[in-house]
Design a protein around this motif. Structure first.
Motif, PDB file in Angstrom:
ATOM      1  N   UNK A 278       0.827  -1.199   0.000  1.00 51.76           N
ATOM      2  CA  UNK A 278       0.000   0.000   0.000  1.00 51.76           C
ATOM      3  C   UNK A 278       0.865   1.254   0.000  1.00 51.76           C
ATOM      4  N   UNK A 279       2.095   1.149   0.511  1.00 48.68           N
ATOM      5  CA  UNK A 279       2.974   2.315   0.592  1.00 48.68           C
ATOM      6  C   UNK A 279       3.461   2.781  -0.776  1.00 48.68           C
ATOM      7  N   UNK A 280       3.462   1.887  -1.767  1.00 49.09           N
ATOM      8  CA  UNK A 280       3.940   2.256  -3.105  1.00 49.09           C
ATOM      9  C   UNK A 280       2.803   2.284  -4.128  1.00 49.09           C
ATOM     10  N   UNK A 281       1.564   2.114  -3.650  1.00 46.76           N
ATOM     11  CA  UNK A 281       0.422   2.269  -4.542  1.00 46.76           C
ATOM     12  C   UNK A 281       0.012   1.043  -5.309  1.00 46.76           C
ATOM     13  N   UNK A 282       0.506  -0.122  -4.921  1.00 47.11           N
ATOM     14  CA  UNK A 282       0.072  -1.347  -5.598  1.00 47.11           C
ATOM     15  C   UNK A 282      -1.277  -1.768  -5.023  1.00 47.11           C
ATOM     16  N   UNK A 283      -2.291  -2.022  -5.866  1.00 46.83           N
ATOM     17  CA  UNK A 283      -3.661  -2.263  -5.370  1.00 46.83           C
ATOM     18  C   UNK A 283      -3.880  -3.678  -4.850  1.00 46.83           C
TER      19      UNK A 283
END
Length: 334
Positions: A278-283
């Motif tokens: 979640x910290x790098x925007x992967x869903x």
């Protein structure tokens, strides 16, 4: 007669053990159900909307990537399903990378060559002593800032293009004529087109989890090899086996007895650490849950779904690894 009586007692004891385990599972399930119902009742008494009915409502947001196509008009339960699939999609290749690389590093730490041993030791000590979240952020920065722009992607291998937009690979596609063929990426006017495209976010979580966990797997493998008596290798050497054959045929099969249980715990940790994506925007699952929580305000329900899914994934991993341990580790590989 005494033998027959004893033989009949064993199945009865086994059935009793199974019955007790099933009763315990049922009791735990009822306790969890009661706690959930009680929590929902407390929320409703305080005027807070609660319940899992929101899972059937349209989500109102989209998921950028994944194996399951999802749009804003589809229900929340499908969004959670897409998040679960994305979690597995990242965790499985990361686990493969961790096991393969970790095994090589663990063997390398026992190598007689000082340079190989030093490099492997430096890798293990560096990566396992830096927090995973920090490594993910640094890796994401490298992939999105230090690589060439999308319009200037470089072909590192035939058909393999890498840029800030991610990694493009050849991929089999199915045509209307019921034929499969390999589609090769190629440079277009606005970047690489064709083939399979892996986003920087996906590459970050797979590489980050795999490289980080490999450091711990290396120590597990090193400890497992060290647990095998030195005489086993000497006996294999006396039979004329090469060092590689000694390791593959004699040492590693016996080391599995120590490696597999510890490796199971590491794979469980890897799967749960995927929540840091979640910290790098992967869903993945946690990212979908956070977005759903913001849209509906159902904090308890969203967190409960996340907990249940991770519990289920952990149980599946534990069952698979326990079966592997029972069939392989206790007698080596054939």
């Amino acid at each position: 007669m005494s033998r027959g009586h004893g033989g009949g007692a064993r199945p009865a004891g086994r059935w009793l053990a199974w019955a007790l385990q099933l009763a315990l599972i049922a009791a735990i399930g009822l306790a969890v159900l009661w706690m959930v119902r009680h929590a929902l009742g407390v929320l409703q008494a305080r005027g807070v909307r609660s319940g899992f009915d929101f899972l059937l409502a349209p989500a109102g947001f989209e998921i950028s990537e994944g194996w399951i196509a999802f749009d804003a008009g589809q229900p929340f339960w499908r969004a959670f399903l897409a998040g679960v699939v994305n979690t597995v999609r990242a965790s499985v290749p990361a686990a493969v990378l961790a096991v393969v690389l970790g095994t090589l590093l663990g063997i390398g730490r026992l190598a007689s060559h000082m340079l190989v041993r030093g490099v492997c030791t430096a890798y293990v000590e560096a990566l396992r002593n830096v927090p995973l979240l920090v490594q993910l952020l640094m890796l994401y920065f490298a992939l999105t800032h230090l690589l060439p722009d999308t319009q200037e992607a470089r072909e590192w291998l035939p058909g393999v293009w890498l840029s800030k937009g991610g990694l493009a690979l050849p991929w089999p596609v199915h045509e209307a004529a019921q034929r499969w063929h390999l589609e090769w990426p190629e440079m277009g006017n606005f970047g690489v087109i064709g083939g399979a495209s892996l986003s920087p976010e996906y590459l970050t979580i797979v590489l980050g989890l795999g490289l980080y966990s490999a450091a711990f797997v290396a120590e597990i493998v090193r400890a497992g090899i060290g647990s095998v008596a030195r005489g086993q290798a000497l006996a294999a050497q006396a039979l004329g086996l090469t060092p590689g054959q000694q390791l593959r045929l004699v040492v590693l099969p016996q080391a599995l007895r120590v490696i597999v249980p510890a490796l199971t715990n590491q794979l469980l940790s890897l799967t749960k650490n995927s929540s840091l994506a979640v910290a790098v925007g992967y869903p993945e699952l946690v990212s979908v849950a956070n977005t759903s929580l913001s849209s509906t305000g159902r904090a308890f329900e969203c967190i409960a779904v996340v907990m249940a899914v991770y519990l289920l994934l952990s149980l599946v991993i534990a069952v698979v690894m326990n079966r592997f341990n029972a069939r392989v580790a206790l007698r080596g590989w054939e």
